[in-house]
Design an enzyme around this catalytic site. Structure first.
Site, PDB file in Angstrom:
ATOM      1  N   ASP A  67       0.589  -0.991   0.078  1.00 42.26           N
ATOM      2  CA  ASP A  67       0.140   0.017   0.023  1.00 42.26           C
ATOM      3  C   ASP A  67       0.898   1.388  -0.063  1.00 42.26           C
ATOM      4  O   ASP A  67       1.971   1.322   0.185  1.00 42.26           O
ATOM      5  CB  ASP A  67      -0.933  -0.191   1.212  1.00 42.26           C
ATOM      6  CG  ASP A  67      -0.242  -0.529   2.255  1.00 42.26           C
ATOM      7  OD1 ASP A  67       0.960  -0.364   2.578  1.00 42.26           O
ATOM      8  OD2 ASP A  67      -0.906  -1.143   3.437  1.00 42.26           O
ATOM      9  N   ASN A 136      -7.626  -2.906  14.534  1.00 41.01           N
ATOM     10  CA  ASN A 136      -9.055  -3.405  13.958  1.00 41.01           C
ATOM     11  C   ASN A 136      -9.005  -4.559  13.035  1.00 41.01           C
ATOM     12  O   ASN A 136     -10.113  -4.744  12.493  1.00 41.01           O
ATOM     13  CB  ASN A 136      -9.775  -1.960  13.326  1.00 41.01           C
ATOM     14  CG  ASN A 136      -9.159  -1.643  12.133  1.00 41.01           C
ATOM     15  OD1 ASN A 136      -8.024  -2.266  11.670  1.00 41.01           O
ATOM     16  ND2 ASN A 136      -9.571  -0.529  11.421  1.00 41.01           N
ATOM     17  N   HIS A 138      -7.273  -5.098  10.189  1.00 43.15           N
ATOM     18  CA  HIS A 138      -7.043  -4.630   8.910  1.00 43.15           C
ATOM     19  C   HIS A 138      -5.512  -5.446   8.510  1.00 43.15           C
ATOM     20  O   HIS A 138      -4.556  -5.411   9.303  1.00 43.15           O
ATOM     21  CB  HIS A 138      -7.074  -3.291   8.384  1.00 43.15           C
ATOM     22  CG  HIS A 138      -5.863  -2.522   8.955  1.00 43.15           C
ATOM     23  ND1 HIS A 138      -5.853  -1.380   9.638  1.00 43.15           N
ATOM     24  CD2 HIS A 138      -4.500  -2.328   8.713  1.00 43.15           C
ATOM     25  CE1 HIS A 138      -5.048  -0.538   9.965  1.00 43.15           C
ATOM     26  NE2 HIS A 138      -4.017  -1.379   9.388  1.00 43.15           N
ATOM     27  N   GLU A 143      -9.723  -2.278   5.175  1.00 45.60           N
ATOM     28  CA  GLU A 143     -10.315  -1.893   6.597  1.00 45.60           C
ATOM     29  C   GLU A 143     -11.647  -2.845   6.683  1.00 45.60           C
ATOM     30  O   GLU A 143     -12.114  -3.132   5.643  1.00 45.60           O
ATOM     31  CB  GLU A 143     -10.742  -0.511   6.478  1.00 45.60           C
ATOM     32  CG  GLU A 143      -9.752   0.434   6.372  1.00 45.60           C
ATOM     33  CD  GLU A 143      -8.866   0.725   7.708  1.00 45.60           C
ATOM     34  OE1 GLU A 143      -8.723  -0.139   8.587  1.00 45.60           O
ATOM     35  OE2 GLU A 143      -8.333   1.867   8.092  1.00 45.60           O
TER      36      GLU A 143
END
EC number: 3.5.99.6
Length: 246
Positions: A67, A136, A138, A143
């Site tokens: 990314d 979280n 990811h 996400e």
């Protein structure tokens, strides 16, 4: 799934680097999927040391980063382009044209996603994908959501993700709101996935991801479906597991 716990950070870093070294020794033209953030820094340090000792070469290898932030200049110290140069690329013999990172400053981000996906398709398959894990759940910047995108795409970063990354910036306002990320589908196509997780603050999420229900609201849970997943944990991250001790 092979889960291994390490007593020390140094042992974990050395073992993680050892997987990459073994791959490049047996397959010099391997395709590597690379991650950023705090998780793989020590692994990259060991790879640089091994390269300087002549134990491996990246000359025939190809790499794809997971990314990149959208709108952050390449030369910004917190861009993943700068990160990779600092921690790996400037210190080994990987040719520049064989090291691929999404262009977060492309005039048309959607077109950049299509370009990057085409490059991944040319490579056919990633031999080894290195992953960290977000608080979280990811992976890459995929996400939690009701659905996940298979291919490379632009994602709006969750507030908790931006807060977690704010420590790298002078203020929360400087943290980008969007990123380009490799999709979960491409990640799962890798021959081998190496998931590295450190710290007690990740202990709950990694346990839920690897032992709980598979659901898109916890993207890392999809790793349970992969046939060759290697998980490396430090003692703190492994507190909810009974795992093999390295």
């Amino acid at each position: 799934m092979n889960i291994v716990t390490f007593e020390s950070t140094e042992e974990l870093n050395e073992a993680g680097a050892g997987i990459v070294i073994s791959l490049l020794q047996t397959k010099p033209d391997a395709v590597l999927g690379l991650a950023t953030g705090g998780t793989p820094v020590g692994v990259y340090e060991h790879l640089v040391k091994a390269y300087r000792k002549g134990r491996l070469s990246f000359r025939k290898a190809t790499s794809f980063n997971l990314d990149e932030y959208v709108g952050l200049p390449q030369e910004h110290p917190e861009s993943y382009y700068s990160y990779m140069k600092q921690h790996l690329f400037d210190h080994v013999d990987l040719p520049v044209h064989q090291a691929h990172i999404p262009d977060g400053n492309a005039e048309n981000p959607e077109e950049e996603c299509r370009r990057y996906e085409a490059k991944l398709a040319e490579a056919k398959q990633i031999d080894l994908q290195i992953l960290g894990l977000g608080h979280n759940g990811h992976i890459g910047f995929n996400e939690p959501d009701h659905t996940l995108v298979s291919g490379t795409h632009v994602v709006e970063l969750k507030e908790e993700t931006r807060k977690a990354n704010a420590r790298f910036f002078d203020s929360m306002d400087e943290v980008p709101t969007h990123a380009i990320t490799m999709g979960v589908g491409m990640i799962l196509k890798a021959k081998t996935i190496l998931l590295i997780v450190r710290g007690e603050d990740k202990a709950d999420v990694v346990h839920r991801a690897l032992t709980g229900p598979i659901r898109t609201e916890l993207p890392a849970s999809l790793l349970q479906t992969h046939p060759n997943l290697v998980v490396m944990l430090d003692q703190a991250a492994a507190k909810h597991f009974q795992t093999q001790q390295a």
